[in-house]
Design an enzyme around this catalytic site. Structure first.
Site, PDB file in Angstrom:
ATOM      1  N   ASP A 134      -2.557   5.352  -1.012  1.00  0.00           N
ATOM      2  CA  ASP A 134      -1.861   4.240  -0.357  1.00  0.00           C
ATOM      3  C   ASP A 134      -1.711   3.147  -1.414  1.00  0.00           C
ATOM      4  O   ASP A 134      -2.677   2.494  -1.791  1.00  0.00           O
ATOM      5  CB  ASP A 134      -2.693   3.741   0.828  1.00  0.00           C
ATOM      6  CG  ASP A 134      -2.092   2.492   1.480  1.00  0.00           C
ATOM      7  OD1 ASP A 134      -1.066   1.981   0.990  1.00  0.00           O
ATOM      8  OD2 ASP A 134      -2.669   2.019   2.481  1.00  0.00           O
ATOM      9  N   TRP A 160      -8.241  -1.412   4.475  1.00  0.00           N
ATOM     10  CA  TRP A 160      -7.132  -0.454   4.620  1.00  0.00           C
ATOM     11  C   TRP A 160      -7.618   0.972   4.515  1.00  0.00           C
ATOM     12  O   TRP A 160      -7.077   1.874   5.165  1.00  0.00           O
ATOM     13  CB  TRP A 160      -6.009  -0.781   3.628  1.00  0.00           C
ATOM     14  CG  TRP A 160      -5.509  -2.163   3.898  1.00  0.00           C
ATOM     15  CD1 TRP A 160      -5.697  -3.263   3.108  1.00  0.00           C
ATOM     16  CD2 TRP A 160      -4.829  -2.622   5.073  1.00  0.00           C
ATOM     17  NE1 TRP A 160      -5.155  -4.378   3.727  1.00  0.00           N
ATOM     18  CE2 TRP A 160      -4.623  -4.018   4.921  1.00  0.00           C
ATOM     19  CE3 TRP A 160      -4.368  -2.002   6.233  1.00  0.00           C
ATOM     20  CZ2 TRP A 160      -3.987  -4.793   5.898  1.00  0.00           C
ATOM     21  CZ3 TRP A 160      -3.730  -2.761   7.203  1.00  0.00           C
ATOM     22  CH2 TRP A 160      -3.547  -4.144   7.028  1.00  0.00           C
ATOM     23  N   LYS A 177       5.207  -5.761   0.385  1.00  0.00           N
ATOM     24  CA  LYS A 177       4.461  -6.541  -0.600  1.00  0.00           C
ATOM     25  C   LYS A 177       5.246  -6.610  -1.917  1.00  0.00           C
ATOM     26  O   LYS A 177       5.630  -7.687  -2.362  1.00  0.00           O
ATOM     27  CB  LYS A 177       3.062  -5.947  -0.835  1.00  0.00           C
ATOM     28  CG  LYS A 177       2.100  -6.238   0.325  1.00  0.00           C
ATOM     29  CD  LYS A 177       1.867  -5.038   1.171  1.00  0.00           C
ATOM     30  CE  LYS A 177       0.655  -5.076   2.081  1.00  0.00           C
ATOM     31  NZ  LYS A 177       0.387  -6.231   2.899  1.00  0.00           N
TER      32      LYS A 177
END
Lengths: 364, 364
Positions: A176, A106, A200
């Protein structure tokens, strides 16, 4: 007869059973309104209340200071990979520099997109070891005048997580937190911007939470679409464009559920216990292997491989038959992955470990 | 005891009762999966099937030719106001010119955002008459070499609608169809790009449908975020970023409902009947007023004012007490607005007209 499984998906991921049940109960008629939440005007009194409550509950849960705005946006973290630089590089002469800590998949995505808008400095990276650790703060080589420093606090594929908030002085710290927001106590005031796709730990895919300090607003570059200019979004209380009303409603139900069970302090204890259960077992056997050093292990995503990879398909099929689903690892690394976000109860992890032990007995 | 009202919201708007009921029934356990759709990995077999079916059903309903891609995006039409030029101006030398037909509030929004990216030519406008009509095609002053011509096929606030597809030669025709997509038969092949926020005729807010001809892909400017580059989105089958899975599922249920009742040809008949019922009554009385010429009247949004505006609050309160909700007009024009999208049954419009007649008798 409806069944419910234990769902270890990395995201979109399991939600609290209480949240889903409440959503089902309220689907046809939200509290006497005669409408589903998804049918309500976003400007009507019903949804205005839903949005205000969701914001207030999130602020309370994370102890978000008053000088931070909470925005509900769209596009997920992948869209924010462009939206963040478009909003922040205007603070510096062009071309601006962004410092990145590269801890995995990511981080790499954020870095690649940032190249469109700025100079990129990789201040630290664990790529040398296949992204299996978080580089220690004293190894970081930050720029002199970066627009901001970017970290991804939890990498879902490598299964590594920051177990601390790094000090970066006066440079804005941007995180993030898609895959570990609300899972552990953090000091929001140490961050300039926190963003997270909801799918999530918060709610359904389709809503992005952005928590942004007031001094980070108002620096968007001219090419930034108005709908993604944080200042516009903040001034319109997340209604510059029509917000994703139903995902926000579900996020709000999740916030209320977290408050009922005692907030982040309590869910963090459960998360620590769940992670300990899996990792202790992994460390006790050579049948399954996790390669992340203890200090950097993610509490949210536990990737592991079978020593004998030829058993992978059998493992997944038998797990599925036992109501333990979506355990397949990411295609880039293979093996297995147990994502054990907030909504995964301890019981689900106990069932998983019991199954893993049985499987080891049978085939080990 | 749950109640259901007739909901005349302009958007997010009423959905088919059958769709909402099915969503409630499937919430805890989608067809034996043991999960809600919002808990499923977007890459799992269950959601992959949901997405593929939604695409196939939409293609069938609208007879979308094979050389068009169907994209599920985020941000609504407001975000597309930036995303469309970012994807299309690259077809021409910079700065490119975009031709706009200005028919009201939503056209104006598109125009204002386009100024960030291109030169704007207002080829025709009904601003001179308060946006109460659609300028006839033979009055348009198109540019010599525009990147594209943009129209908004239905204006929800003014209540005006294109009752034809304009011929614009070889210049790509781009249409914001947010508020009348799927409500009437159109020839998709006459458009280069059609986009629509879902929250009127398709599903919940948070998903945007983009139908784009293949030759319009691959022209994005460098600053276009990857998540909003149609080519990237098309190549990843709407999974470049995590798609808004639950809103897409609801959109899919709506497509299936439309197919069951006979497709667009059939729903268009109902829409014509519903609109006729309201407009015929409006034309028969001076108690309520609609100012749009007959030919340009929207079948989807019927704005009207009471001759005696002091009765507005009473009208809304009594309508609400009769289960006819969200009839308040947009704040910029005042009065009332009945949005009667696909999901509003004829019965709801009959109830509305009966109530309006009663109200007129009482206060007229």
């Amino acid at each position: 007869m409806k069944r419910r499984v234990f769902n270890f998906s990395a995201g979109p991921a399991a939600l609290s059973k209480e949240v889903i049940q409440q959503a089902a109960d309220e689907m046809m008629d939200w509290r006497g309104s005669g409408m589903s939440v998804m049918e309500m005007s976003h400007r009507g009194k019903e949804f205005t209340e839903i949005l205000a409550n969701a914001k207030a509950d999130l602020r309370e849960l994370m102890s978000i200071p008053d000088n931070y705005k909470i925005l509900f946006m769209q596009g997920g973290a992948i869209a924010e990979n462009a939206i963040v630089p478009m909003n922040l590089i205007g603070r510096k002469p062009q071309p601006a520099t962004i410092d990145f800590i590269n801890t995995g998949h990511w981080s790499v995505q954020s870095i690649e997109e940032a190249h469109k808008y700025a100079k990129v400095n990789i201040a630290a990276s664990s790529e040398d070891a296949g992204f299996t650790y978080v580089p220690a703060r004293d190894t970081w080589k930050l720029s002199q005048d970066a627009a901001y420093v970017h970290i991804c606090t939890n990498e879902t594929i490598g299964g590594v997580e920051f177990n601390y908030t790094p000090e970066v002085g006066d440079v804005p710290l941007v995180a993030d937190m898609s895959s570990n927001i609300l899972s552990r106590q953090i000091d929001v005031s140490k961050y300039a911007v926190i963003y997270a796709g909801a799918q999530k730990n918060i709610g359904p895919a389709g809503v992005t939470i952005v928590i942004v300090r007031d001094d980070m607003l108002g620096h968007a570059v001219p090419a930034c679409p108005s709908a993604f200019d944080w200042k516009q979004v903040a001034e319109h209380d997340s209604m510059y464009n029509t917000p994703p009303t139903y995902p926000i409603y579900i996020a709000g139900l999740t916030f209320q559920w977290l408050k009922r069970i005692g907030g982040i302090a309590e869910i963090e204890k459960v998360n620590v216990a769940k992670a300990k259960l899996v990792y202790d077992y992994l460390d006790s056997t050579g049948f399954y292997i996790n390669r992340v050093p203890v200090a950097d292990r993610s509490r949210m995503n536990v990737p592991f491989v079978l020593r004998d990879e030829s058993l992978n398909a059998k493992f997944l099929a038998e797990a599925d038959a036992n109501g333990l689903v979506q355990l397949k690892g990411h295609s880039s690394v293979g093996g297995m992955r147990a994502s054990i976000y907030n909504a995964m109860p301890l019981e689900g992890v106990q069932d998983l470990v019991a199954f893993m032990k049985d499987f080891e007995k049978k085939y080990g």
